[in-house]
Design a protein around this motif. Structure first.
Motif, PDB file in Angstrom:
ATOM      1  N   ILE A  82       0.849  -1.189   0.000  1.00  0.00           N
ATOM      2  CA  ILE A  82       0.000   0.000   0.000  1.00  0.00           C
ATOM      3  C   ILE A  82       0.882   1.236   0.000  1.00  0.00           C
ATOM      4  O   ILE A  82       1.794   1.377   0.832  1.00  0.00           O
ATOM      5  CB  ILE A  82      -0.932   0.022   1.228  1.00  0.00           C
ATOM      6  N   ASN A  83       0.609   2.152  -0.931  1.00  0.00           N
ATOM      7  CA  ASN A  83       1.322   3.422  -0.999  1.00  0.00           C
ATOM      8  C   ASN A  83       0.312   4.509  -1.330  1.00  0.00           C
ATOM      9  O   ASN A  83      -0.285   4.506  -2.409  1.00  0.00           O
ATOM     10  CB  ASN A  83       2.422   3.368  -2.062  1.00  0.00           C
ATOM     11  N   THR A  84       0.110   5.428  -0.396  1.00  0.00           N
ATOM     12  CA  THR A  84      -0.898   6.474  -0.585  1.00  0.00           C
ATOM     13  C   THR A  84      -0.295   7.805  -1.020  1.00  0.00           C
ATOM     14  O   THR A  84      -0.959   8.835  -0.976  1.00  0.00           O
ATOM     15  CB  THR A  84      -1.705   6.680   0.702  1.00  0.00           C
ATOM     16  N   GLY A  85       0.955   7.793  -1.432  1.00  0.00           N
ATOM     17  CA  GLY A  85       1.575   9.023  -1.918  1.00  0.00           C
ATOM     18  C   GLY A  85       2.535   9.629  -0.914  1.00  0.00           C
ATOM     19  O   GLY A  85       2.709   9.130   0.199  1.00  0.00           O
ATOM     20  N   GLU A  86       3.166  10.713  -1.320  1.00  0.00           N
ATOM     21  CA  GLU A  86       4.191  11.356  -0.503  1.00  0.00           C
ATOM     22  C   GLU A  86       3.608  11.824   0.829  1.00  0.00           C
ATOM     23  O   GLU A  86       2.576  12.486   0.882  1.00  0.00           O
ATOM     24  CB  GLU A  86       4.792  12.544  -1.242  1.00  0.00           C
ATOM     25  N   GLY A  87       4.304  11.478   1.903  1.00  0.00           N
ATOM     26  CA  GLY A  87       3.870  11.866   3.231  1.00  0.00           C
ATOM     27  C   GLY A  87       2.783  10.990   3.810  1.00  0.00           C
ATOM     28  O   GLY A  87       2.357  11.197   4.952  1.00  0.00           O
ATOM     29  N   GLY A  88       2.303  10.010   3.023  1.00  0.00           N
ATOM     30  CA  GLY A  88       1.241   9.131   3.494  1.00  0.00           C
ATOM     31  C   GLY A  88       1.763   7.773   3.896  1.00  0.00           C
ATOM     32  O   GLY A  88       2.895   7.632   4.359  1.00  0.00           O
ATOM     33  N   LEU A  89       0.940   6.771   3.682  1.00  0.00           N
ATOM     34  CA  LEU A  89       1.306   5.405   4.051  1.00  0.00           C
ATOM     35  C   LEU A  89       2.118   4.743   2.950  1.00  0.00           C
ATOM     36  O   LEU A  89       1.779   4.834   1.766  1.00  0.00           O
ATOM     37  CB  LEU A  89       0.057   4.563   4.305  1.00  0.00           C
ATOM     38  N   SER A  90       3.168   4.074   3.338  1.00  0.00           N
ATOM     39  CA  SER A  90       3.939   3.234   2.433  1.00  0.00           C
ATOM     40  C   SER A  90       4.264   1.963   3.213  1.00  0.00           C
ATOM     41  O   SER A  90       5.179   1.943   4.041  1.00  0.00           O
ATOM     42  CB  SER A  90       5.211   3.937   1.964  1.00  0.00           C
ATOM     43  N   VAL A  91       3.481   0.922   2.936  1.00  0.00           N
ATOM     44  CA  VAL A  91       3.531  -0.289   3.754  1.00  0.00           C
ATOM     45  C   VAL A  91       3.480  -1.519   2.871  1.00  0.00           C
ATOM     46  O   VAL A  91       2.780  -1.558   1.862  1.00  0.00           O
ATOM     47  CB  VAL A  91       2.320  -0.340   4.722  1.00  0.00           C
ATOM     48  N   TRP A  92       4.253  -2.532   3.243  1.00  0.00           N
ATOM     49  CA  TRP A  92       4.063  -3.842   2.645  1.00  0.00           C
ATOM     50  C   TRP A  92       4.129  -4.867   3.767  1.00  0.00           C
ATOM     51  O   TRP A  92       4.815  -4.680   4.771  1.00  0.00           O
ATOM     52  CB  TRP A  92       5.103  -4.152   1.563  1.00  0.00           C
ATOM     53  N   GLY A  93       3.384  -5.952   3.599  1.00  0.00           N
ATOM     54  CA  GLY A  93       3.407  -6.965   4.641  1.00  0.00           C
ATOM     55  C   GLY A  93       2.719  -8.245   4.223  1.00  0.00           C
ATOM     56  O   GLY A  93       1.983  -8.290   3.243  1.00  0.00           O
ATOM     57  N   THR A  94       2.974  -9.285   4.978  1.00  0.00           N
ATOM     58  CA  THR A  94       2.406 -10.612   4.730  1.00  0.00           C
ATOM     59  C   THR A  94       1.592 -11.046   5.938  1.00  0.00           C
ATOM     60  O   THR A  94       2.057 -10.943   7.076  1.00  0.00           O
ATOM     61  CB  THR A  94       3.515 -11.638   4.452  1.00  0.00           C
ATOM     62  N   THR A  95       0.386 -11.533   5.677  1.00  0.00           N
ATOM     63  CA  THR A  95      -0.505 -12.002   6.736  1.00  0.00           C
ATOM     64  C   THR A  95      -0.711 -13.503   6.610  1.00  0.00           C
ATOM     65  O   THR A  95      -1.032 -14.006   5.538  1.00  0.00           O
ATOM     66  CB  THR A  95      -1.874 -11.304   6.645  1.00  0.00           C
ATOM     67  N   ASP A  96      -0.501 -14.213   7.701  1.00  0.00           N
ATOM     68  CA  ASP A  96      -0.781 -15.645   7.753  1.00  0.00           C
ATOM     69  C   ASP A  96      -2.040 -15.834   8.589  1.00  0.00           C
ATOM     70  O   ASP A  96      -2.010 -15.725   9.821  1.00  0.00           O
ATOM     71  CB  ASP A  96       0.401 -16.405   8.367  1.00  0.00           C
ATOM     72  N   LEU A  97      -3.156 -16.104   7.927  1.00  0.00           N
ATOM     73  CA  LEU A  97      -4.435 -16.203   8.625  1.00  0.00           C
ATOM     74  C   LEU A  97      -4.504 -17.409   9.557  1.00  0.00           C
ATOM     75  O   LEU A  97      -5.056 -17.335  10.657  1.00  0.00           O
ATOM     76  CB  LEU A  97      -5.579 -16.270   7.608  1.00  0.00           C
ATOM     77  N   ASP A  98      -3.956 -18.520   9.116  1.00  0.00           N
ATOM     78  CA  ASP A  98      -4.057 -19.746   9.917  1.00  0.00           C
ATOM     79  C   ASP A  98      -3.244 -19.654  11.203  1.00  0.00           C
ATOM     80  O   ASP A  98      -3.673 -20.132  12.255  1.00  0.00           O
ATOM     81  CB  ASP A  98      -3.595 -20.952   9.099  1.00  0.00           C
ATOM     82  N   ARG A  99      -2.066 -19.060  11.129  1.00  0.00           N
ATOM     83  CA  ARG A  99      -1.201 -18.967  12.308  1.00  0.00           C
ATOM     84  C   ARG A  99      -1.402 -17.666  13.076  1.00  0.00           C
ATOM     85  O   ARG A  99      -0.872 -17.499  14.170  1.00  0.00           O
ATOM     86  CB  ARG A  99       0.259 -19.146  11.906  1.00  0.00           C
ATOM     87  N   GLY A 100      -2.127 -16.731  12.517  1.00  0.00           N
ATOM     88  CA  GLY A 100      -2.515 -15.530  13.240  1.00  0.00           C
ATOM     89  C   GLY A 100      -1.408 -14.522  13.469  1.00  0.00           C
ATOM     90  O   GLY A 100      -1.253 -14.019  14.586  1.00  0.00           O
ATOM     91  N   TYR A 101      -0.651 -14.221  12.415  1.00  0.00           N
ATOM     92  CA  TYR A 101       0.380 -13.191  12.593  1.00  0.00           C
ATOM     93  C   TYR A 101       0.552 -12.388  11.313  1.00  0.00           C
ATOM     94  O   TYR A 101       0.145 -12.796  10.225  1.00  0.00           O
ATOM     95  CB  TYR A 101       1.709 -13.796  13.038  1.00  0.00           C
TER      96      TYR A 101
END
Length: 228
Positions: free
Chosen positions: A111-130
């Motif tokens: 996710i990147n919402t532009g300059e000064g905003g959010l710039s995030v990447w990540g991985t979600t494991d639903l089964d293990r809950g993290y």
């Protein structure tokens, strides 16, 4: 003679008791005046936003927040622009219905919402809950209280932003179940948010003679194991 001595002894003891009673002073307590009141502390920050229009304790109109309220999930939020990245560790169907399906997979989001905003990447494991991810910061990722005050009422603004201390980043973790927001700080490496443990280590790297800042996130869903 023995009887007379006994009477004298009793008289002496009784006289001593009376003397002690006469010497005692009555301790009077000063009544509390009904006019005495605890003065409420003046808030450090003020906002013109009414409670019913507050994005946090009000209706949350104009944002994605109402779609996620009540979920036992977290999100990453930009307080300057009130944009967010939803972290779905506990899966929900439409209209907020929790589902317990065996997904057997993980998902990665950027996710990147532009300059000064959010710039995030990540991985979600639903089964293990993290969730494991990174937040990338720019020099403009500093909390602007005047901008945050366009979305929050005075009470919510002062709950989120503490008095004094060093400047905050404008990025925080929001709990959709409790409606609480915890701003990320350089010297706070972990905290609890209801059923979640959030590891948020601040990192700095030098690339091509330029300093890059960010947070390494590791979020675990860990509700109480033993309940009554």
């Amino acid at each position: 003679m023995i009887l007379r001595a006994g009477k004298v002894l009793l008289i002496l003891i009784y006289s001593a008791i009376l003397t002690m009673g006469c010497g005692a002073k009555e301790v009077k307590t000063k009544p509390i005046s009904p006019k005495t009141e605890i003065q409420s502390e003046t808030p450090q920050y003020t906002s013109s936003i009414r409670k019913e229009d507050c994005q946090l304790c009000g209706d949350g109109k104009g944002t994605l927040l109402p779609a996620y309220w009540g979920e036992n999930n977290l999100g990453i939020i930009d307080l300057n622009q009130f944009q967010l990245a939803h972290i779905e560790i506990n899966p929900y169907e439409t209209w907020g219905k929790y589902t317990k399906e065996d997904y057997g997979r993980s998902s990665t989001d950027l996710i990147n919402t532009g300059e000064g905003g959010l710039s995030v990447w990540g991985t979600t494991d639903l089964d293990r809950g993290y969730y494991s991810g990174e937040i990338f910061l720019s020099p403009s990722n500093v909390l602007d209280v005047s901008q945050a005050a366009q979305f929050l009422c005075t009470d919510c603004l002062n709950k989120i932003v503490s008095k004094g201390g060093e400047p905050y980043f404008n990025i925080g973790i929001i709990n959709f179940k409790t409606k609480g927001i915890r701003l990320l700080e350089e010297h706070v490496t972990a905290f609890m948010s209801d059923d979640y443990y959030v590891s948020c280590e601040y990192v700095e790297t030098i690339r091509q003679d330029e300093k890059e800042q960010g947070f390494d996130l590791l979020i675990f869903y860990c509700p109480p194991r033993f309940t009554e």
